[in-house]
Design an enzyme around this catalytic site. Structure first.
Site, PDB file in Angstrom:
ATOM      1  N   SER A 157       0.834  -1.141   0.032  1.00 47.14           N
ATOM      2  CA  SER A 157       0.053  -0.002  -0.040  1.00 47.14           C
ATOM      3  C   SER A 157       1.029   1.055  -0.029  1.00 47.14           C
ATOM      4  CB  SER A 157      -1.023  -0.043   1.314  1.00 47.14           C
ATOM      5  OG  SER A 157      -1.999   0.924   1.163  1.00 47.14           O
ATOM      6  N   ASP A 225     -16.013 -14.621 -16.004  1.00 50.83           N
ATOM      7  CA  ASP A 225     -15.384 -15.764 -15.351  1.00 50.83           C
ATOM      8  C   ASP A 225     -14.508 -16.645 -16.265  1.00 50.83           C
ATOM      9  OD1 ASP A 225     -14.481 -17.826 -13.809  1.00 50.83           O
ATOM     10  OD2 ASP A 225     -16.346 -18.513 -13.015  1.00 50.83           O
ATOM     11  N   ASP A 228     -10.896 -16.812 -19.533  1.00 48.44           N
ATOM     12  CA  ASP A 228      -9.800 -17.639 -19.318  1.00 48.44           C
ATOM     13  C   ASP A 228      -9.820 -18.872 -19.619  1.00 48.44           C
ATOM     14  OD1 ASP A 228     -10.942 -18.195 -16.970  1.00 48.44           O
ATOM     15  OD2 ASP A 228      -9.142 -17.758 -15.657  1.00 48.44           O
ATOM     16  N   ASP A 232     -14.258 -20.901 -12.303  1.00 46.81           N
ATOM     17  CA  ASP A 232     -13.588 -20.796 -10.987  1.00 46.81           C
ATOM     18  C   ASP A 232     -14.120 -19.465 -10.045  1.00 46.81           C
ATOM     19  OD1 ASP A 232     -12.049 -18.774 -11.917  1.00 46.81           O
ATOM     20  OD2 ASP A 232     -10.325 -19.794 -11.622  1.00 46.81           O
ATOM     21  N   ASP A 368      -8.345  -4.956  -6.296  1.00 45.94           N
ATOM     22  CA  ASP A 368      -8.048  -4.073  -5.477  1.00 45.94           C
ATOM     23  C   ASP A 368      -9.141  -3.015  -5.499  1.00 45.94           C
ATOM     24  OD1 ASP A 368      -6.964  -1.957  -3.803  1.00 45.94           O
ATOM     25  OD2 ASP A 368      -4.881  -2.397  -3.944  1.00 45.94           O
ATOM     26  N   HIS A 407      -7.381  -5.506  -1.625  1.00 49.99           N
ATOM     27  CA  HIS A 407      -6.146  -4.691  -1.265  1.00 49.99           C
ATOM     28  C   HIS A 407      -5.154  -5.416  -0.286  1.00 49.99           C
ATOM     29  CE1 HIS A 407      -3.739  -1.042  -0.859  1.00 49.99           C
ATOM     30  NE2 HIS A 407      -4.097  -0.800   0.379  1.00 49.99           N
TER      31      HIS A 407
END
Length: 478
Positions: A157, A225, A228, A232, A368, A407
Site C-alpha cells: 500500500s 469468469d 480464461d 472458478d 483492489d 487490497h
C-alpha cells in the site's frame, strides 16, 4: 555510532518470550531475545520522526525494513491480519532480521499533520524512511561490529509506494524491495476517489448502496469468469471483461438485486477512468470489473478519507474544503504540481537501482478497490519504455498481478504467497521468479493453488487435472 540529527530515546534488552506490542489490543506475541532501540530523527527544525530498531541476539546478518499503510502515523509492529503477504517488526525479528520501522514523523491519524507543516509532509512523503534506513545501518554496524550483508524492504500500500521511493531516490539503500499494491500515483488515487464520490452523490438517486454490491459482483463474474477458459469464480484478467451494468436495470420496483437507471449510470462512471472534462485526458484508471464487493472503500457518504485529507490539508491547505467543488482541470493541475517531487513515485528511471544488482518484486490484486491495479501496469510499462524494453528490466524488476485479490490481501482468489521468499531467492541465490504459487486458504484448509505470473503473462490451464492445482497451469504471454 555517529548519528547526526538523532536522539536515542531508549535502548533495552528484551528477553525471549511473550511481548506486548505497544498500543496494541492484540495478545502478546512470542519474540526471540533482542535489543530494542527507539530514536527520534530531526532532519529539519519541524521534524520529529519516531523510529524503532530491533536487533536480534541470533542475527542472520541481514536487515529488513517495514513500511506503513495510509498516512502512516504509527510504527508497524505487526501487519494487518488481512494483508497476508506483508511484514512488521515482529515478523521480521522472528525470521532473524535486524528490523526497523517509523511513524514517518507524526502520531495522528489522517492527514491533518501536514496542515501548514510542509516539512512534516516531506518527512511522510520520502524523507523519513531514508533517514530511518541510514541511521539503522549505522546502529547495526555499531551494535554487531559489522554492517548488514543484505538490506530488504517489505511492505504494501503506502508501504509499497515507500519502497519505490527508495528505489527511485536512494537506490543504494536496499538490495531487494518487495512492494505490494503501491500507491505510486498518490495524486491520481486521490483524484479518482473524488471522481467516484462526485459520481455517487451527483443526485440523491445516484448513490449505490452496499446492499447492491453482491448482485452486481455476481453479474460481472457470470459475464467474465470463463474468458480464461476456467470456471472458478475469478476473473483472471479484468481488462478483457466487457460488462454493461444495464443488464441489472430494475424491471419493476427497486430491490437489492437490481439497479435503478441513475445507479446504472453511476456504475458505468465508476468503471470509467477519471478524466479532464476540457481535454478528455485520462487522469487515473477506473475500478476494475470484479472489485465490486470492496466498493465501500470509496462508496460511503463522504469521500475516501485519505483522498479528502490530501486535498484538504496538503493541496488546498483548507480544513473546510468541499469535494463537490473539485475541478478536474485546474485543481488536478495544482495537485499534480504538488505531488511531483514529493509524494508521487512515478519516476521510471530505475537505472541506478539496477546498476548495483537491486531486485524489485511488485504485486497487485486485480480486485483492489483502493489503489487501482492498472496504475501498477502503467508504471511497469513506463519503466520498460524508459529502460529499453523487457530485456533490460526483467533481470531486476518483475510485476505480478493477482487475480481475485483485493487490497494487499483478502478477496476471493488465491491471496497468500511467499513473495518475500521469492525476493530473497532472487537476491541471494540468483533465482529469478518465473512464477510464485499463491494459495486460497479457508478455515486453515488450502482450497486452491494457482501460479502468479510475471506480467504480462497469465496463468493458463493446461487442459487436464484439477483447476484447483497450480501444477495444472502454465504462465503464458498473451
Amino acid at each position: 555510532a555517529n548519528l547526526p540529527g538523532t536522539s536515542i530515546t531508549f535502548a533495552r534488552a528484551v528477553e525471549a518470550g511473550p511481548f506486548q506490542l505497544p498500543n496494541s489490543p492484540a495478545p502478546p506475541v512470542n519474540l526471540p531475545a533482542h535489543c530494542r532501540i527507539a530514536a527520534v530523527l530531526r532532519p529539519s527544525p519541524d521534524s520529529s520522526i519516531e523510529m524503532e530498531l530491533w536487533l536480534p541476539a541470533a542475527w542472520n546478518g541481514k536487515f529488513q525494513a517495514v513500511g506503513n499503510g495510509g498516512f502512516a502515523g504509527s510504527i508497524t509492529y505487526l501487519p494487518n491480519p488481512a494483508n497476508a503477504v506483508t511484514s512488521g517488526l515482529a515478523t521480521a525479528l522472528q525470521q532473524g532480521y535486524a528490523t526497523a520501522g517509523t511513524d514517518t514523523g507524526h502520531n495522528t491519524p489522517g492527514g491533518s499533520f501536514a496542515y501548514q507543516h510542509p516539512e512534516r509532509f516531506t518527512d511522510f512523503a520520502w524523507r523519513a524512511v531514508h533517514e530511518m534506513t541510514v541511521q539503522s545501518k549505522a546502529l547495526i554496524k555499531a551494535f554487531y561490529g559489522k554492517a548488514p550483508t543484505i538490506s530488504y524492504w517489505n511492505s504494501c500500500s503506502n508501504g509499497g509506494r515507500q519502497g519505490f521511493v527508495e528505489a527511485q531516490r536512494f537506490p543504494a539503500d536496499f538490495d531487494g524491495i518487495i512492494a505490494g499494491s503501491p500507491v505510486l500515483n498518490w495524486t491520481g488515487r486521490a483524484t479518482q476517489a473524488i471522481w467516484t464520490a462526485q459520481a455517487e452523490h451527483a443526485t440523491g438517486a445516484s448513490y449505490l448502496p452496499p446492499a447492491k454490491y453482491p448482485a452486481l459482483h455476481k453479474a460481472v463474474v457470470e459475464k467474465c469468469d470463463e474468458i480464461d477458459g476456467v470456471r472458478d469464480g475469478i476473473i483472471e484478467n479484468p481488462t478483457r471483461c466487457k460488462f454493461d451494468p444495464a443488464v441489472l436495470l430494475c424491471k419493476g420496483d427497486d430491490a437489492p438485486t437490481c439497479l435503478t437507471a441513475p445507479q446504472v449510470e453511476t456504475v458505468r462512471k465508476l468503471y470509467t477512468p477519471a478524466s479532464n472534462p476540457k481535454t478528455g485526458k485520462e487522469l487515473y484508471p477506473g475500478l476494475e470489473p470484479g472489485s465490486e464487493l470492496g466498493w465501500a472503500t470509496y462508496g460511503g457518504p463522504e469521500p475516501f478519507g485519505i483522498a479528502a485529507d490530501h486535498f484538504r490539508f496538503v493541496v488546498f491547505q483548507d480544513p473546510k474544503w468541499d469535494y463537490k467543488k473539485f475541478d478536474f482541470d485546474g485543481d488536478v493541475t495544482l495537485a499534480q504540481r504538488i505531488g511531483q517531487g514529493t509524494v508521487d513515485a512515478l519516476d521510471p528511471n530505475l537505472k541506478d537501482y539496477f546498476a548495483h544488482g537491486g531486485k524489485l518484486i511488485q504485486y497487485h490484486g486485480w480486485n483492489d478497490p483502493q489503489i487501482l491495479p492498472l496504475n501498477s501496469v502503467a508504471y511497469y510499462d513506463s519503466v520498460l519504455e524508459a529502460m529499453g524494453g523487457v530485456g533490460k528490466v526483467s533481470d531486476n524488476y518483475r510485476l505480478f498481478m493477482v487475480p481475485g485479490m483485493a487490497h494487499c490481501g483478502s478477496g476471493e482468489g488465491p491471496n497468500r504467497f511467499d513473495g518475500f521468499g521469492a525476493l530473497t531467492a532472487w537476491v541471494e541465490d540468483h533465482k529469478a521468479p518465473a512464477a510464485i504459487v499463491a494459495s486460497r486458504i479457508v478455515d486453515g484448509r488450502t482450497e486452491r493453488t494457482r501460479p502468479l505470473c510475471p506480467w504480462p503473462q497469465t496463468a493458463v490451464y493446461k487442459g487436464t487435472g484439477s483447476t484447483d492445482d497450480a501444477a495444472n497451469f502454465a504462465c503464458k504471454a498473451p
